[in-house]
Structures are given as C-alpha cells and as structure tokens.
Design an enzyme around this catalytic site. Structure first.
Site, PDB file in Angstrom:
ATOM      1  N   ASP A 379      67.445-124.124  54.660  1.00 48.03           N
ATOM      2  CA  ASP A 379      66.805-125.066  55.578  1.00 48.03           C
ATOM      3  C   ASP A 379      67.865-126.049  56.076  1.00 48.03           C
ATOM      4  O   ASP A 379      68.594-126.652  55.285  1.00 48.03           O
ATOM      5  CB  ASP A 379      65.679-125.814  54.873  1.00 48.03           C
ATOM      6  CG  ASP A 379      64.923-126.733  55.823  1.00 48.03           C
ATOM      7  OD1 ASP A 379      63.898-126.295  56.373  1.00 48.03           O
ATOM      8  OD2 ASP A 379      65.381-127.893  56.010  1.00 48.03           O
ATOM      9  N   ASN A 387      67.303-132.856  66.722  1.00 47.41           N
ATOM     10  CA  ASN A 387      66.542-132.629  67.955  1.00 47.41           C
ATOM     11  C   ASN A 387      66.246-133.940  68.673  1.00 47.41           C
ATOM     12  O   ASN A 387      66.359-134.033  69.914  1.00 47.41           O
ATOM     13  CB  ASN A 387      65.237-131.902  67.656  1.00 47.41           C
ATOM     14  CG  ASN A 387      65.419-130.400  67.519  1.00 47.41           C
ATOM     15  OD1 ASN A 387      66.357-129.832  68.087  1.00 47.41           O
ATOM     16  ND2 ASN A 387      64.546-129.766  66.762  1.00 47.41           N
ATOM     17  N   ASP A 396      68.810-125.927  69.237  1.00 44.51           N
ATOM     18  CA  ASP A 396      68.814-124.461  69.333  1.00 44.51           C
ATOM     19  C   ASP A 396      70.209-123.902  69.089  1.00 44.51           C
ATOM     20  O   ASP A 396      70.372-122.866  68.428  1.00 44.51           O
ATOM     21  CB  ASP A 396      68.320-124.029  70.716  1.00 44.51           C
ATOM     22  CG  ASP A 396      66.832-124.268  70.910  1.00 44.51           C
ATOM     23  OD1 ASP A 396      66.144-124.517  69.902  1.00 44.51           O
ATOM     24  OD2 ASP A 396      66.370-124.209  72.067  1.00 44.51           O
ATOM     25  N   GLU A 422      63.539-124.236  61.311  1.00 43.35           N
ATOM     26  CA  GLU A 422      64.959-124.274  60.962  1.00 43.35           C
ATOM     27  C   GLU A 422      65.233-123.564  59.643  1.00 43.35           C
ATOM     28  O   GLU A 422      66.279-123.759  59.019  1.00 43.35           O
ATOM     29  CB  GLU A 422      65.440-125.733  60.874  1.00 43.35           C
ATOM     30  CG  GLU A 422      64.848-126.555  59.753  1.00 43.35           C
ATOM     31  CD  GLU A 422      63.506-127.221  60.098  1.00 43.35           C
ATOM     32  OE1 GLU A 422      63.161-128.206  59.448  1.00 43.35           O
ATOM     33  OE2 GLU A 422      62.836-126.752  61.034  1.00 43.35           O
TER      34      GLU A 422
END
Length: 509
Positions: A379, A387, A396, A422
């Site tokens: 993770d 973000n 991304d 993620e």
C-alpha cells in the site's frame, strides 16, 4: 394474300425498328442492350426486305430484295452470339471477329448472279414473287449460322449451370426468347411449306421482342451481367481449393493461389498436382477427414482450416472442398482482448478479478506439491495526500511507476496484481515468508529512491507491505486476510516498512 403478307412483314419490321432504337438508348445502362439492339435491327431489316421482295413489280427487283434479307440474318446471328458471350462472361473471343462472315456473305451475294453459288436457279412465282433454289454457299451460310447459334446456346446453358440460383431465370428467358424464331426458321429452311418457302422467321422475332421486352420491364435483366458462382468464389478472401478423391488439385480461387504461393513459393501452378506435394507439412494431413481445426504454420501464422466432402446425387464422393482462412490477426486481437479483460487499465498489471482466479489455482498447486507460497500486499504511504497536493495525474504516475518496478523485479511465474486503489498484491510461488519479506524490502528501498517529477518539484514516495505464507489450512481468502493484517500493522507502526503475518499454524514447505 400477297398484300396481307406485305402488310404483316412491314408491321413486324417497323416494330422491330422501334424496339432496336429503344434498346440502343439503354446501351450505357447494361452491356446486354447493344447486342439486343443489333438483333432487333437485323430482324427489322430481314422483315422489311421480305416485304419488299413480295411487293416487287419485277423478278429482278424481287431477287435484289431477297438478297437484301441476308445482311439482316447475319446481324441477328452475330448479335445473338454476342449477347450469349456477354451473358456467359466469355472474354477470349472478340466481337469484331463476328464481322468476318457478314463481309464474306455480302461479297458472295453481290456476285451471285455471275457464279450462282448461293442460288443455283431463280424462277418467277405466280403468287409470291420468286422461287429460289439454294446452292452450296447458301448451305454453308446456313450451317455457319446454326453452328454459331448452337455454340451460343451451349455457352448460355453452361453459364446457367454456374450462375447463382436467384439469377438463373436471366438465362432461361434468354433461351425462351429464341425458341419461336429458331423453330420457324427450321420449318422454312428444311421443310417444303405450301407458300413457296416464304420465311416466317422475322415475323416470329416479334415473339422474341415481346419476351425480352417483358424481361427488361419486369426487372429480370436488371443486373448488367449476371453473377456466377465462379465470380462469387473468386471474390472471397478465404482460400478455396477443390480436390479430387485422390487429393489432386482441380481448382483454386485467387486467394488460394496467393496462400499456396506463400506456403510454398516454388510450387508454381498447382492444378493437377497432389495436395501433399504442394502444401506445408503442417497442412498435409488435414484433407483426410472432413472437419474444422485451427493450425499454426511454421512462420507463426494461424489458419482456420475446414474440409467439406462433396456428396454426389448417388451418394458417392467426387472430391472435397478445402477452405482456409488466415486468422492470425484475429487471434492476435482475441488474445489482446483477453489480456485486456484481465489487466488493470491504468498500470497494466493483472486486475483483482484475475488475481482471485489465479491465486486459487496457485494455492491448490502449492498445497498439492507441498511447496511454500507467499504473498506480499503493498500500500502506497500517504497516497491521498499525494493526490490532494499534486493532483490525480501525479498520483496515477506514482502507481504506474510502482507497477513497473514490481513487474521488472519479479520472476517468471510470479504474479503482480492491482488489488484496489493504491494497493498491490504480489504472489510468489515457491517462496517462504522470510524470503518474500526480504524481496519486498528491496522493492521498498528501490521505490523510496525513485523520484517523480511534478510541477511542485521532485516527489519521492514510500510504501508499506504485509507478507503472509500459505499454511496447511489456508484458503486464498485466508492468505489475503493475513497479509492485509500484516500490512495494517506496518502502517500503524510508522509506515515505510515490511512486516510478516504472525502465524502459529504450521506452514507448507
């Protein structure tokens, strides 16, 4: 009686002239119109000359008009054969060659009063002008005409048999249109009729005109040239080959000739050759039994291969049809679509749906072989903050870079999948928990030193990982749950680290 016949012949001739003009105007719409116009013009000339012959006041004029009928006969015969050629798609013979006989005929007729090879004698008839007695040139002309008409009929019948079923009526009506004048001419030429050999043939061409007028008006002849089965086969992109019972080539379409030239460039013309002498060894055994299969050629091409046994009316098998389609591109697209269905659209690694199926298979295989199997659940740390600050495009890119690092660091047979958001899962067959944790830690350090360029400067991210090894009682869901618990502990312990699941049960391997 003579007056009535003159009127009848004149009317027939004028109707034929009208039909010839109307048909000629359609010459740009269909190639069949021009020869039909020539036929009707010939019938008109024939009929009008016959009328003038009957009405002539002197035997000399009657003889001149009698000779004048035969150019019309030649036009009818030439036009009929020309139309037969067009209908049957015969292209080897040029229509200009049909002019040779009419030119020779005109020369003979112009000089016949001196050599009498066309008419041996001419007598004056009481009621019907003159009576003529045919000589050698007349019979040569007659045999030529009937020979040419017979050849045309044979071409049309052969074309009829090759034509697609829905267009066979074009040929039937063409043949039907010629029945009446042909029968009338046979009666006139070969039987002694009571009216001094008066020719009823041009009159019967009115029947032909009606029949062919109806076919045009009803749409039977709406196609410029009818479609044949040979044209259909030639137009196919599939390779079609016809073989006799011994495997010898009888016919191939252009696509088959092209395919065979690729398979065996040295084969040349294949008609008459044995199948096994021409084709690739991959194909040589395929014509033994009917059926369908997919074959991979030596060059990696993929072919859909079908063999259909031909069945005759008596139940025998006169040969077989082999249909081959190059499906290389189709198979590539199919494999690509299949791969896309199991891949994550952003990162290109396997998706969660595929992971579920693949992990179940790997767990069963490891349990059956008694070998270890571990998974690493990863993770990205503080991904929401990435973000929020740098934007989703940067987020991304972080995921894409991590997926690329993972796929570049695993062995063949390992599996990398995006588990969600993620999170990633790496399946490591044959690896115990300790070795899996060591490998995951190398990935972690590599990720921490990899920079991502952003509009706010360089970004470095870390990830946390949980490792779990398969135990004797685990199912795939248990393995994922234990790895997720280890990941949870790693994140709460400060992130950027790899922890192994705390297991008390014996493990495999």
């Amino acid at each position: 009686m003579r007056t009535a016949l003159v009127v009848l012949y004149t009317a027939a001739g004028l109707i034929a002239v009208l039909y010839a003009v109307v048909t000629y105007r359609r010459r740009l719409q269909t190639p069949l119109a021009l020869p039909l116009s020539l036929i009707m013009a010939g019938a008109a000339e024939w009929s009008l000359a016959q009328a003038c012959c009957l009405a002539a006041p002197t035997p000399v004029l009657a003889l001149i008009f009698n000779y004048a009928m035969f150019p019309g006969v030649a036009m009818v015969v030439a036009g009929s054969f020309w139309r037969s050629m067009l209908l049957s798609e015969v292209r080897k013979l040029r229509p200009a060659l049909l002019l040779i006989q009419p030119v020779l005929l005109m020369a003979v007729l112009a000089t016949d009063p001196w050599h009498h090879t066309f008419y041996s004698k001419v007598d004056t008839a009481v009621d019907y002008g003159i009576t003529v007695y045919p000589s050698a040139a007349y019979w040569v002309h007659t045999l030529y005409c009937y020979g040419l008409l017979t050849a045309g009929a044979v071409l049309v019948v052969r074309a009829l048999r090759r034509a697609v079923r829905g267009q066979r009526r074009v040929y039937w009506w063409f043949l039907a249109g010629g029945v009446a004048p042909t029968a009338g001419n046979l009666v006139t030429v070969f039987l002694h009729v009571n009216i001094q050999r008066l020719d009823v043939t041009p009159l019967l061409f009115l029947v032909t005109g009606v029949v062919w007028w109806w076919t045009d008006r009803s749409g039977v002849n709406s196609e410029p040239v009818p479609v044949t089965y040979a044209q259909v086969i030639s137009a196919l992109s599939d390779a079609v080959m016809v073989l006799d019972p011994n495997g010898r080539f009888l016919d191939v379409n252009p696509a088959a000739a092209k395919l065979l030239a690729v398979v065996n460039p040295a084969c040349g013309a294949v008609i008459g050759k044995q199948w096994q002498d021409v084709v690739d060894p991959h194909f040589s055994a395929m014509v033994v039994d009917a059926g369908q299969s997919t074959i991979h050629g030596a060059s990696g091409d993929v072919y859909d291969f079908r063999v259909v046994q031909i069945e005759a009316a008596d139940g025998s098998c006169p040969g077989s049809v082999v249909v081959v389609r190059d499906v290389t591109e189709l198979e590539r697209l199919r494999a690509e679509l299949t791969d896309q269905a199991v891949r994550d659209g952003l990162t290109g690694v396997f998706n969660r749906r595929y992971l579920t199926t693949a992990l179940d298979a790997r767990v069963r295989a490891a349990a059956s072989a008694g070998e270890p199997l571990s998974i690493v659940m990863i993770d990205v740390d503080h991904f929401k903050a990435v973000n929020d600050r740098y934007g989703h495009a940067v987020g991304d890119q972080v995921l894409v870079d991590l997926a690329r690092q993972l796929t570049g660091s695993v062995r063949e047979g390992d599996l990398v999948a995006r588990y969600g958001g993620e999170e990633f899962v790496v399946v490591l067959p044959g690896v115990d928990a300790r070795a899996a944790a060591e490998r995951a830690d190398r990935w972690r350090r590599q990720c921490a030193t990899t920079a991502v360029d952003t509009h706010l400067g360089t970004l470095n991210v870390t990830f946390s990982g949980g490792v779990a090894q398969l135990t004797a009682t685990d199912c795939p869901e248990d393995l994922l749950r234990h790895a997720d618990e280890a990941l949870y502990r790693a994140k709460h312990a400060g992130r950027d680290q790899i922890l192994t699941a705390e297991r008390t049960l014996p493990v495999l391997g």
